[in-house]
Design an enzyme around this catalytic site. Structure first.
Site, PDB file in Angstrom:
ATOM      1  N   SER A 145       0.836  -1.198   0.000  1.00  0.00           N
ATOM      2  CA  SER A 145       0.000   0.000   0.000  1.00  0.00           C
ATOM      3  C   SER A 145       0.869   1.246   0.000  1.00  0.00           C
ATOM      4  CB  SER A 145      -0.888   0.012   1.254  1.00  0.00           C
ATOM      5  OG  SER A 145      -1.548   1.253   1.379  1.00  0.00           O
ATOM      6  N   TYR A 159      -1.684  -0.467  10.302  1.00  0.00           N
ATOM      7  CA  TYR A 159      -1.899  -0.973   8.933  1.00  0.00           C
ATOM      8  C   TYR A 159      -0.688  -0.647   8.058  1.00  0.00           C
ATOM      9  CZ  TYR A 159      -3.789  -1.060   4.156  1.00  0.00           C
ATOM     10  OH  TYR A 159      -3.978  -1.286   2.819  1.00  0.00           O
TER      11      TYR A 159
HETATM   12  P1  NAP Z   1     -12.005  -4.851   0.723  1.00  0.00           P
HETATM   13  O1  NAP Z   1     -12.879  -4.307  -0.351  1.00  0.00           O
HETATM   14  O2  NAP Z   1     -12.230  -4.428   2.143  1.00  0.00           O
HETATM   15  O3  NAP Z   1     -12.042  -6.459   0.630  1.00  0.00           O
HETATM   16  C1  NAP Z   1     -11.295  -7.198   1.538  1.00  0.00           C
HETATM   17  C2  NAP Z   1     -11.300  -8.645   1.091  1.00  0.00           C
HETATM   18  O4  NAP Z   1     -10.441  -9.386   1.996  1.00  0.00           O
HETATM   19  C3  NAP Z   1     -12.674  -9.295   1.158  1.00  0.00           C
HETATM   20  O5  NAP Z   1     -12.777 -10.177   0.069  1.00  0.00           O
HETATM   21  C4  NAP Z   1     -12.639 -10.049   2.475  1.00  0.00           C
HETATM   22  O6  NAP Z   1     -13.482 -11.179   2.509  1.00  0.00           O
HETATM   23  C5  NAP Z   1     -11.177 -10.487   2.505  1.00  0.00           C
HETATM   24  N1  NAP Z   1     -10.685 -10.827   3.837  1.00  0.00           N
HETATM   25  C6  NAP Z   1     -10.659 -10.056   4.954  1.00  0.00           C
HETATM   26  N2  NAP Z   1     -10.115 -10.743   5.975  1.00  0.00           N
HETATM   27  C7  NAP Z   1      -9.791 -11.967   5.500  1.00  0.00           C
HETATM   28  C8  NAP Z   1      -9.220 -13.124   6.067  1.00  0.00           C
HETATM   29  N3  NAP Z   1      -8.849 -13.159   7.366  1.00  0.00           N
HETATM   30  N4  NAP Z   1      -9.037 -14.220   5.287  1.00  0.00           N
HETATM   31  C9  NAP Z   1      -9.416 -14.201   3.983  1.00  0.00           C
HETATM   32  N5  NAP Z   1      -9.965 -13.126   3.387  1.00  0.00           N
HETATM   33  C10 NAP Z   1     -10.150 -12.028   4.144  1.00  0.00           C
HETATM   34  O7  NAP Z   1     -10.452  -4.540   0.428  1.00  0.00           O
HETATM   35  P2  NAP Z   1      -9.727  -3.906  -0.855  1.00  0.00           P
HETATM   36  O8  NAP Z   1      -9.827  -2.428  -0.762  1.00  0.00           O
HETATM   37  O9  NAP Z   1     -10.165  -4.604  -2.091  1.00  0.00           O
HETATM   38  O10 NAP Z   1      -8.214  -4.268  -0.520  1.00  0.00           O
HETATM   39  C11 NAP Z   1      -7.567  -5.417  -1.048  1.00  0.00           C
HETATM   40  C12 NAP Z   1      -6.089  -5.328  -0.720  1.00  0.00           C
HETATM   41  O11 NAP Z   1      -5.559  -4.113  -1.267  1.00  0.00           O
HETATM   42  C13 NAP Z   1      -5.786  -5.284   0.777  1.00  0.00           C
HETATM   43  O12 NAP Z   1      -4.618  -6.014   1.057  1.00  0.00           O
HETATM   44  C14 NAP Z   1      -5.569  -3.809   1.042  1.00  0.00           C
HETATM   45  O13 NAP Z   1      -4.747  -3.593   2.163  1.00  0.00           O
HETATM   46  C15 NAP Z   1      -4.904  -3.382  -0.257  1.00  0.00           C
HETATM   47  N6  NAP Z   1      -5.025  -1.942  -0.524  1.00  0.00           N
HETATM   48  C16 NAP Z   1      -6.236  -1.343  -0.705  1.00  0.00           C
HETATM   49  C17 NAP Z   1      -6.317   0.028  -0.936  1.00  0.00           C
HETATM   50  C18 NAP Z   1      -7.624   0.751  -1.135  1.00  0.00           C
HETATM   51  O14 NAP Z   1      -7.617   1.999  -1.213  1.00  0.00           O
HETATM   52  N7  NAP Z   1      -8.756   0.075  -1.255  1.00  0.00           N
HETATM   53  C19 NAP Z   1      -5.137   0.782  -0.975  1.00  0.00           C
HETATM   54  C20 NAP Z   1      -3.921   0.143  -0.778  1.00  0.00           C
HETATM   55  C21 NAP Z   1      -3.875  -1.223  -0.566  1.00  0.00           C
HETATM   56  P3  NAP Z   1     -15.065 -11.055   2.914  1.00  0.00           P
HETATM   57  O15 NAP Z   1     -15.757 -10.482   1.708  1.00  0.00           O
HETATM   58  O16 NAP Z   1     -15.463 -12.457   3.199  1.00  0.00           O
HETATM   59  O17 NAP Z   1     -15.135 -10.155   4.107  1.00  0.00           O
END
Ligand code: NAP
Length: 254
Positions: A145, A159
């Site tokens: 990130s 985080y």
């Molecule tokens: P999100 O929309 O909140 O989705 C999170 C996903 O992770 C969901 O599919 C959730 O499953 C799953 N999850 C959570 N805890 C878990 C566990 N213990 N075991 C297995 N699966 C789990 O997140 P996102 O924004 O797409 O982010 C995805 C990745 O990108 C993350 O690593 C995040 O840190 C990184 N990221 C995101 C951003 C951003 O701005 N969005 C920026 C930088 C980095 P459920 O649906 O079952 O809850």
């Protein structure tokens, strides 16, 4: 038809993981759509892949739990030969919090899912893909990130630090398995429109921060998925240990 082997996408049910699962299926992977609890979202992703003639299964499992990780990869084995892993599952604290307000339980939860989960899944993938174990090679893409470089002060240092660990993990692991047919890279998203911001107790974050970004808008999950799929593909055959920023210019300086 799935011709590119099996890809495990952790947290494939929503956001970046869902977009990655959908694009990977279009590009010929059989996709294991892992999820933690949101079965309806995972099944929607799978149904959408199947409707287009692709191959996918939804597999429940908490990436921080070794038994669950074995279950996820055993399901992948039943689908075919594993060729890739996207360590995408990740969580943020439920509300903005300073370090001195972060409980030991919350600290452990974030590191268990974001860091331990990525280690456990990578280990399971390596035992299947590495030539050291008789495998044919493959690729791993980790999700770091922009926060790892910015630090998350006052909001989510826990985080940011977990993603800093993913930066080191990506570098070290890429060197560890470079001679075993496995490439390890990462993408570094900035502000991406997903439900993660609401999960962090700040649903208005995208709208508030977007105008201040070098490219004054948030990114989409699909834009991140494109970078992930490139890193997984043979087009990136000589790229390992790399990190692609997908952040519209946010946190790109060393
Ligand atoms: P999100 O929309 O909140 O989705 C999170 C996903 O992770 C969901 O599919 C959730 O499953 C799953 N999850 C959570 N805890 C878990 C566990 N213990 N075991 C297995 N699966 C789990 O997140 P996102 O924004 O797409 O982010 C995805 C990745 O990108 C993350 O690593 C995040 O840190 C990184 N990221 C995101 C951003 C951003 O701005 N969005 C920026 C930088 C980095 P459920 O649906 O079952 O809850």
């Amino acid at each position: 038809m799935a011709t590119r082997g099996v890809l495990v996408v952790t947290g494939g049910s929503r956001g970046i993981g869902a977009a990655t699962s959908l694009l990977a299926a279009e590009r010929g992977y059989a996709v294991v759509v892992n999820y933690a609890g949101n079965v309806a979202s995972a099944e929607r992703v799978v149904a959408s892949i199947l409707a287009k003639g692709g191959t996918a299964i939804a597999v429940r499992g908490d990436v921080s739990q070794p038994d669950d990780v074995e279950h996820i990869f055993a399901a992948a084995d039943r689908l075919g030969t594993l060729t890739g892993l996207v360590n995408n599952a990740g969580v943020v604290p439920p509300k903005p919090m300073r370090v001195d307000e972060t409980s030991p339980e919350e600290l452990r939860r974030i590191f268990n899912i974001n860091v331990t989960g990525s280690f456990l899944c990578a280990a399971a993938a390596i035992r299947r893909m590495s030539t050291r174990y008789g495998g044919k090679g493959g690729a791993i893409v980790n999700l770091t990130s922009a926060a790892a470089k910015l630090g998350g002060a006052g909001v989510m240092v826990v985080y940011a630090a977990s993603k800093g660990a993913i930066d080191s993990f990506t570098q070290g692991l890429s060197l560890e398995v470079a001679g075993e047919g496995i490439r390890v890279n990462a993408v570094r998203p900035g502000i991406i429109e997903t439900e993660m911001h609401a999960s962090g107790g700040d649903a208005g974050r995208v709208e508030r921060v977007s105008p201040t970004l070098p490219m004054p808008r948030a990114g989409t999950a699909e834009e991140v998925a494109e970078a992930i799929l490139w890193l997984l593909s043979d087009a990136a055959s000589y790229t390992t240990g790399g990190v692609i920023p997908v952040s519209g210019g946010r946190a790109i300086l060393p």
